[in-house]
Design an enzyme around this catalytic site. Sequence first.
Site, PDB file in Angstrom:
ATOM      1  N   TYR A  33      68.406  15.824  14.800  1.00 31.50           N
ATOM      2  CA  TYR A  33      68.925  14.885  15.793  1.00 31.50           C
ATOM      3  C   TYR A  33      68.138  13.587  15.784  1.00 31.50           C
ATOM      4  CZ  TYR A  33      65.155  15.816  19.254  1.00 31.50           C
ATOM      5  OH  TYR A  33      63.959  15.916  19.907  1.00 31.50           O
ATOM      6  N   LYS A 147      62.924  16.095  12.641  1.00 34.20           N
ATOM      7  CA  LYS A 147      63.431  16.060  14.015  1.00 34.20           C
ATOM      8  C   LYS A 147      64.538  17.107  14.171  1.00 34.20           C
ATOM      9  CE  LYS A 147      64.214  12.611  17.647  1.00 34.20           C
ATOM     10  NZ  LYS A 147      63.237  13.106  18.608  1.00 34.20           N
ATOM     11  N   GLU A 179      50.835  16.318  20.096  1.00 34.77           N
ATOM     12  CA  GLU A 179      51.697  15.293  20.695  1.00 34.77           C
ATOM     13  C   GLU A 179      52.280  15.848  21.986  1.00 34.77           C
ATOM     14  OE1 GLU A 179      55.117  14.474  18.138  1.00 34.77           O
ATOM     15  OE2 GLU A 179      55.021  16.528  17.391  1.00 34.77           O
ATOM     16  N   LEU A 204      55.828  14.656  14.958  1.00 35.59           N
ATOM     17  CA  LEU A 204      56.997  13.843  14.631  1.00 35.59           C
ATOM     18  C   LEU A 204      56.536  12.397  14.409  1.00 35.59           C
ATOM     19  CD1 LEU A 204      60.220  14.005  14.674  1.00 35.59           C
ATOM     20  CD2 LEU A 204      59.987  12.743  16.812  1.00 35.59           C
TER      21      LEU A 204
END
Length: 287
Positions: A33, A147, A179, A204
């Site tokens: 996505y 992702k 993260e 990411l």
Amino acid sequence: MSRIVFLNGSFLPLEDAKVPFMDRGFLFGDGIYEGIGVLNGRLVDNEAHLERLERSLREVRIANPYSRAEWTRLEEELVRRNGMVEGFLYFQVTRGVSERDFFFPEDAQPTVAMFTQAKSIVHAPVAETGIAVVTVPDLRWERRDIKAISLLAQVLAKQTAKEAGAQEAWMVEDGFVTEGGSSSAFIITKAGAVVVRPLSHAILPGITRKSLLELSKEEGIVLEERRFTVEEAYDAAEAFLTSASNFILPVVTIDGRPVADGKPGPLTQKLRQLYLKMAGAPAMAAE
Ligand code: PDD
């Protein structure tokens, strides 16, 4: 007017957009996505998002159904049809529909679904107050640079944060922050250096992170791309997060401990203003 979404080549009302039961996104989380901020009806950093999309698709071996120009046209058309001024545009591409079987289907076409969420980003109250984060173990797989739509670990991490009265979870591996559940994590040292984890398979590659680093470089701000521990974060002068859906948000407590005086830090606020200007927020100049 009902929200208009895009599904497999058509723009249609949300209520009419149906994905087949055997879609591999639904059965396996087999898809990827993207999420892009929208400001004044314009997509923020769209080229970089589409570049990351192309990379994610390549890594999981799903054929990209559209060229970059076609993606842009579809995104812009959806924003236009919804009259969206500010918010978030989401889309996902799954490996398509076939009988449940782990092997790639021979003949399936990727499923493409896209929708918008109107949201106040520039004047969000949390941008003024800052947010609380809590640390949680990072339970994800080893290819976090992709992702992927399979977000169960992040769903659990963020729910844990919510139940602790926080708005984001900072995930931790071997004592180091990787993260946020849906954002990149930054601290600012007492010496004024902006610290963020370097890119690798562990995180990411955030698009907002990338823009922010470029802006910081132009401003001559000291950058340290290195891992930081939870203890270092507790002891930081400032902390913040970045994401396409929030841009830059100050982090004012970590695990219930105030970061410095527990108020949004001055360099964080400056970086937010720089980012807003880059993203084309016109009202900011007048403030
Ligand atoms: N999340 N890290 C993770 C795990 C993320 O899910 C995100 C984005 C980021 C920030 O990347 P970017 O700046 O490109 O948005 C970092 C989106 C917003 C989401 O899932 O809603």
